[in-house]
Design an enzyme around this catalytic site. Structure first.
Site, PDB file in Angstrom:
ATOM      1  N   TYR A  59       0.875  -1.206  -0.085  1.00 37.31           N
ATOM      2  CA  TYR A  59       0.005   0.115  -0.077  1.00 37.31           C
ATOM      3  C   TYR A  59       1.066   1.286  -0.075  1.00 37.31           C
ATOM      4  O   TYR A  59       1.679   1.596   0.973  1.00 37.31           O
ATOM      5  CB  TYR A  59      -1.005   0.080   1.100  1.00 37.31           C
ATOM      6  CG  TYR A  59      -1.915   1.112   1.040  1.00 37.31           C
ATOM      7  CD1 TYR A  59      -3.074   0.642   0.296  1.00 37.31           C
ATOM      8  CD2 TYR A  59      -1.717   2.208   1.644  1.00 37.31           C
ATOM      9  CE1 TYR A  59      -4.336   1.770   0.324  1.00 37.31           C
ATOM     10  CE2 TYR A  59      -2.872   3.312   1.731  1.00 37.31           C
ATOM     11  CZ  TYR A  59      -4.036   3.047   0.953  1.00 37.31           C
ATOM     12  OH  TYR A  59      -4.922   3.779   0.612  1.00 37.31           O
TER      13      TYR A  59
ATOM     14  N   TYR B 222      -5.315   5.438  -7.548  1.00 36.22           N
ATOM     15  CA  TYR B 222      -5.807   5.488  -6.128  1.00 36.22           C
ATOM     16  C   TYR B 222      -7.086   5.174  -6.014  1.00 36.22           C
ATOM     17  O   TYR B 222      -8.065   5.674  -5.797  1.00 36.22           O
ATOM     18  CB  TYR B 222      -5.646   6.727  -5.615  1.00 36.22           C
ATOM     19  CG  TYR B 222      -5.665   6.759  -4.187  1.00 36.22           C
ATOM     20  CD1 TYR B 222      -4.821   6.074  -3.247  1.00 36.22           C
ATOM     21  CD2 TYR B 222      -6.647   7.688  -3.394  1.00 36.22           C
ATOM     22  CE1 TYR B 222      -5.017   5.974  -1.937  1.00 36.22           C
ATOM     23  CE2 TYR B 222      -6.665   7.726  -2.119  1.00 36.22           C
ATOM     24  CZ  TYR B 222      -5.775   6.840  -1.177  1.00 36.22           C
ATOM     25  OH  TYR B 222      -6.098   7.194  -0.057  1.00 36.22           O
TER      26      TYR B 222
END
Length: 398
Positions: A301, A351
Site C-alpha cells: 500500500y 488510487y
C-alpha cells in the site's frame, strides 16, 4: 515434543475467481454507482458467472455505494449477506477477510468485494479542509489537530518520514527509489494513469515540496475509478472460467496501544516509526505457514512513499531502519529481489484505496500482468496505515 499447529481455518478455503476494473482518470463523467457496476460486471464476467451466482457483497465503509444500490443495478436476484469494513486504505484486506468468513460459514456462496470512488472529480481524500467541530464531535478527533495546522494526511506522513530520517539516516533519494519503481511499472501498464510518463530521479527532486520532506511524487494519485473481485469457495473455484487464485491467508491487525479516531491521533504513539503492519505481518505469516522469503512479488500500500518503506521493514524484507537503503538497490523493480506494485500502485497506476493492488496481485499469480514476475507463486498484498491495517497472501491453486 509439542504437536504441530493445525492450519488456520481459512487457509486456502477461498479463492478469487474474477477481477474487474474501470478506466482510471481524473474525471470519470460517471457516478460512483455507475463505476461500481462497471467494475463488478467485469469481475462477474471474468469468473464466468452471472449476477444470479452472486449472493454476497462487501464494501468499504466509506464507499458512497450501498450494497442495496449495487444489488439493484446488477440485478442480483438473491442477496444473503452484506457487510462493510474499514476506512479508506485500511479496508481492502479486511473486506476480503469478511468475504471469506461469510463463505466458509455458509452465509454466502460467492461474494463481490468492490471499491468505487470519484477521488479527483468528487471527494478528494488528501485535501485539507476547514471544519467546525465541537470537541468529541464526530469521533475523528480532528478538532484536536486542525486548529494547529495539521489538516491533510500528507502532513502526518511527512512527520513520520522525517522521524524515520532522524532515527535511521533515511535519505530523500531512498523515497525517490520507491517512486521511480512504481512509475517504471506504470510506464508498461496501459491502464495506468501514468502510462508512458517516464520519470527520472532528477524529475523526482525537481518536483515541488508539498509537506517536507515529501514531494509531489511521494504522493499517491487522485483517481476516479473502481475495482472489484469475486470470491468463492475453493471447491466451487475449480469450475470457474478464469484461473482461480487461492487466498492462502488474510489478517487484520492493530497495535496494543491503538489510538482513537481516524488518522491524526496515530501521531500520539510513543514511536512514529512503529506501525501495526509489524504485528499484522507476524499474524499473516503464521496463518499462511509462509515467511518473507517465500514472497515472489508484493503489492504494498503506497498512499505515500514512506508507507512502502515502513512496510518493507515490517514485513521482513529489510531490517528496521534499512528499508530505504534496500529500495535504493533497485530491489523493488521487476528483476529485483522484491518487485513491488507491478501495475504502478497508488503512486502511478491509480488510487482506488488499494483494491487495485488486489487485482494486480491476482494478475501476477495468473501470469497476466503487464510487468509479469517470472514464476510468481506467492504475492503479498497489504492495506493502508497507520491506525490499523490488513494484508493477504495470494498463491496459485493446487
Amino acid at each position: 515434543m509439542s504437536a504441530p499447529h493445525a492450519p488456520h481455518p481459512l487457509r486456502d478455503r477461498c479463492a478469487i475467481v474474477g477481477i474487474g476494473a474501470t478506466d482510471f482518470s481524473s474525471n470519470s463523467g460517471r457516478t460512483e454507482l455507475a463505476l461500481a457496476a462497471q467494475a463488478c460486471t467485469a469481475a462477474i464476467a471474468d469468473a464466468g458467472f452471472t449476477p444470479a451466482d452472486i449472493d454476497g457483497i462487501v464494501r468499504c465503509e466509506q464507499d458512497a455505494v450501498r450494497h442495496n444500490d449495487l444489488a439493484d443495478v446488477l440485478g442480483l436476484p438473491t442477496l444473503t449477506y452484506w457487510g462493510a469494513t474499514g476506512t479508506g486504505g485500511s479496508a481492502p484486506a479486511g473486506m476480503v477477510a469478511q468475504a471469506c468468513a461469510a463463505i466458509t460459514s455458509g452465509l454466502a456462496r460467492s461474494v463481490l468485494v468492490f471499491r468505487s470512488l470519484n477521488g479527483r472529480s468528487g471527494t478528494r481524500f488528501g485535501r485539507g479542509r476547514r471544519k467546525n467541530l465541537p470537541v468529541g464531535g464526530n469521533g475523528s478527533y480532528d478538532e484536536y489537530f486542525l486548529p494547529y495546522g495539521l489538516m491533510a494526511p500528507g502532513q502526518m506522513f511527512a512527520l513520520i518520514a522525517r522521524r524515520h530520517m532522524l532515527e535511521y539516516g533515511t535519505e530523500p533519494a531512498h523515497l525517490g527509489a520507491i517512486a521511480l519503481a512504481c512509475r517504471a511499472h506504470a510506464n508498461a501498464n496501459p491502464a495506468a494513469q501514468m502510462y508512458g510518463r517516464a520519470m527520472t530521479l532528477e524529475d523526482y527532486f525537481a518536483s515541488r515540496p508539498i509537506a517536507e520532506p515529501l514531494r509531489l511524487y511521494d504522493y499517491c494519485l487522485e483517481t476516479d475509478g473502481a475495482c472489484a473481485v469475486v470470491i468463492t469457495s475453493a471447491e466451487r473455484a475449480r469450475d470457474t472460467a478464469a484461473a482461480p487464485v487461492s487466498i492462502r491467508a488474510v489478517a487484520q491487525g492493530a497495535d496494543a496501544n491503538q489510538q482513537p479516531g481516524l488518522v491524526f491521533p496515530a501521531l500520539m504513539r510513543a514511536s512514529l516509526t512503529a506501525q501495526p503492519s509489524a504485528r499484522t505481518a507476524e499474524l499473516l505469516y503464521s496463518r499462511a505457514g509462509l515467511g518473507p522469503s517465500d514472497v515472489d512479488v508484493a503489492q504494498l500500500y503506497d498512499c505515500f512513499t514512506i508507507t512502502v518503506l515502513l512496510q518493507l521493514e515490517d514485513y521482513g524484507f529489510a531490517a528496521k531502519g534499512e528499508g530505504g537503503r534496500f529500495a535504493a538497490t533497485g530491489a523493488l523493480r521487476v528483476g529485483g529481489e522484491l518487485p513491488i506494485n507491478t501495475a504502478g500502485g497508488n503512486l502511478s497506476e491509480g488510487y482506488i484505496h488499494g483494491l487495485n493492488h488486489i487485482t494486480e496481485g491476482v494478475r501476477q499469480i495468473r501470469g497476466t500482468s503487464t510487468n509479469q514476475v517470472p514464476k510468481a507463486e506467492v504475492c503479498l498484498v497489504t492495506s493502508g496505515l497507520p491506525t490499523a491495517t490488513g494484508a493477504l497472501l495470494l498463491t496459485a491453486t493446487r
